[in-house]
Design a protein around this motif. Sequence first.
Motif, PDB file in Angstrom:
ATOM      1  N   ASN A 138     -11.180  23.632  30.329  1.00 47.02           N
ATOM      2  CA  ASN A 138     -12.391  24.284  30.503  1.00 47.02           C
ATOM      3  C   ASN A 138     -12.528  24.747  31.961  1.00 47.02           C
ATOM      4  O   ASN A 138     -12.914  25.923  32.498  1.00 47.02           O
ATOM      5  N   ARG A 139     -12.432  23.659  32.774  1.00 46.48           N
ATOM      6  CA  ARG A 139     -12.868  23.989  34.411  1.00 46.48           C
ATOM      7  C   ARG A 139     -11.852  24.775  35.016  1.00 46.48           C
ATOM      8  O   ARG A 139     -12.100  25.782  35.646  1.00 46.48           O
ATOM      9  N   GLN A 140     -10.592  24.792  34.550  1.00 51.75           N
ATOM     10  CA  GLN A 140      -9.426  25.670  34.984  1.00 51.75           C
ATOM     11  C   GLN A 140      -9.713  26.814  34.536  1.00 51.75           C
ATOM     12  O   GLN A 140      -9.336  28.013  35.261  1.00 51.75           O
ATOM     13  N   ILE A 141      -9.767  27.251  33.300  1.00 57.99           N
ATOM     14  CA  ILE A 141     -10.248  28.408  32.671  1.00 57.99           C
ATOM     15  C   ILE A 141     -11.199  29.131  33.462  1.00 57.99           C
ATOM     16  O   ILE A 141     -11.299  30.224  33.951  1.00 57.99           O
ATOM     17  N   ALA A 142     -12.566  28.327  33.760  1.00 59.40           N
ATOM     18  CA  ALA A 142     -13.492  28.742  34.357  1.00 59.40           C
ATOM     19  C   ALA A 142     -13.125  29.156  35.589  1.00 59.40           C
ATOM     20  O   ALA A 142     -13.447  30.563  36.222  1.00 59.40           O
ATOM     21  N   LEU A 143     -12.324  28.663  36.498  1.00 56.39           N
ATOM     22  CA  LEU A 143     -11.966  28.907  37.869  1.00 56.39           C
ATOM     23  C   LEU A 143     -11.023  30.155  37.705  1.00 56.39           C
ATOM     24  O   LEU A 143     -11.321  31.293  38.459  1.00 56.39           O
ATOM     25  N   GLU A 144     -10.111  30.370  36.833  1.00 63.50           N
ATOM     26  CA  GLU A 144      -9.340  31.550  36.835  1.00 63.50           C
ATOM     27  C   GLU A 144     -10.065  32.880  36.305  1.00 63.50           C
ATOM     28  O   GLU A 144      -9.762  34.026  36.735  1.00 63.50           O
ATOM     29  N   LEU A 145     -10.994  32.633  35.399  1.00 58.57           N
ATOM     30  CA  LEU A 145     -11.741  33.623  35.007  1.00 58.57           C
ATOM     31  C   LEU A 145     -12.996  34.183  35.842  1.00 58.57           C
ATOM     32  O   LEU A 145     -13.826  35.071  35.486  1.00 58.57           O
ATOM     33  N   GLY A 146     -13.374  33.261  36.969  1.00 56.67           N
ATOM     34  CA  GLY A 146     -14.745  33.380  37.389  1.00 56.67           C
ATOM     35  C   GLY A 146     -15.959  33.182  36.798  1.00 56.67           C
ATOM     36  O   GLY A 146     -16.796  34.162  37.002  1.00 56.67           O
ATOM     37  N   LEU A 147     -15.839  32.132  35.983  1.00 54.14           N
ATOM     38  CA  LEU A 147     -16.988  31.990  34.863  1.00 54.14           C
ATOM     39  C   LEU A 147     -17.634  30.731  35.198  1.00 54.14           C
ATOM     40  O   LEU A 147     -16.707  29.803  35.870  1.00 54.14           O
ATOM     41  N   ASP A 148     -18.744  30.551  34.912  1.00 51.42           N
ATOM     42  CA  ASP A 148     -19.350  29.415  34.739  1.00 51.42           C
ATOM     43  C   ASP A 148     -18.618  28.240  33.866  1.00 51.42           C
ATOM     44  O   ASP A 148     -18.365  28.620  32.963  1.00 51.42           O
ATOM     45  N   THR A 149     -18.564  27.012  34.184  1.00 55.49           N
ATOM     46  CA  THR A 149     -17.995  25.889  33.206  1.00 55.49           C
ATOM     47  C   THR A 149     -18.732  25.944  32.076  1.00 55.49           C
ATOM     48  O   THR A 149     -17.834  25.842  31.100  1.00 55.49           O
ATOM     49  N   SER A 150     -19.868  25.873  31.944  1.00 51.42           N
ATOM     50  CA  SER A 150     -20.533  25.544  30.576  1.00 51.42           C
ATOM     51  C   SER A 150     -20.516  27.055  29.603  1.00 51.42           C
ATOM     52  O   SER A 150     -20.414  26.665  28.813  1.00 51.42           O
ATOM     53  N   ASP A 151     -20.366  28.023  30.533  1.00 44.18           N
ATOM     54  CA  ASP A 151     -20.176  29.335  29.544  1.00 44.18           C
ATOM     55  C   ASP A 151     -18.713  29.210  29.091  1.00 44.18           C
ATOM     56  O   ASP A 151     -18.553  29.683  27.815  1.00 44.18           O
ATOM     57  N   THR A 152     -17.771  28.753  29.842  1.00 42.68           N
ATOM     58  CA  THR A 152     -16.398  28.646  29.328  1.00 42.68           C
ATOM     59  C   THR A 152     -16.131  27.831  28.185  1.00 42.68           C
ATOM     60  O   THR A 152     -15.621  27.918  27.386  1.00 42.68           O
ATOM     61  N   GLN A 153     -17.086  26.555  28.174  1.00 44.06           N
ATOM     62  CA  GLN A 153     -16.988  25.602  27.378  1.00 44.06           C
ATOM     63  C   GLN A 153     -17.554  26.231  26.046  1.00 44.06           C
ATOM     64  O   GLN A 153     -16.965  26.050  24.980  1.00 44.06           O
TER      65      GLN A 153
END
Length: 182
Positions: A96-111
Amino acid sequence: MAASDLINLSGLIDDAKCFALVRQHRWPAGVRCPVCGSGSVIRDGCDDTQPCWQRYRCKACSGRFDDLTGTVLAGHHQPLRVWVLCLYFMGLNLSNRQIALELGLDTSDTQTMTEQLRRGLVAKTPAVELKGEVEIDEVYVVAGHKGQPAAVAKRGGSGGAANWQARQDAARWRRTSHPFSA
Ligand SMILES: [Zn+2]
């Protein structure tokens, strides 16, 4: 430097193609009404903000729906291309953290997004039935019990089972399914 600092990937993805992808997976034999299942459906304009987001009207039951109605992708503020990329990264086993970084999103949103995608996928997947000799190709060992394996086993009883189930669901998802069918 993260790749996302150099390249805004979601900015390179075509919205129209993302909606076409959803339609192709969801309705491989043509658009069908999610309420009554009829294929007697006509186009009924587009979303006000996104012209690729097609609306429809069912001639059989007069129901109205759109490309995302009834899927886990409906009713969110993130553009569809962000969901598609999120799903793609999940398929690459990014955290989730890597996805958040790649997409420029908040980690909790990504989760929240990955949970919804998995839930949507798992809900569509029939229960697995095992027969005969079964081989398991991944083994998870509980670490850090500090010489008290019995206590860990006791404490981790139901939680461990739930985690195992979640991993099984995720693995099944990777093998079999997609979230675009209603
Ligand atoms: Zn209908």
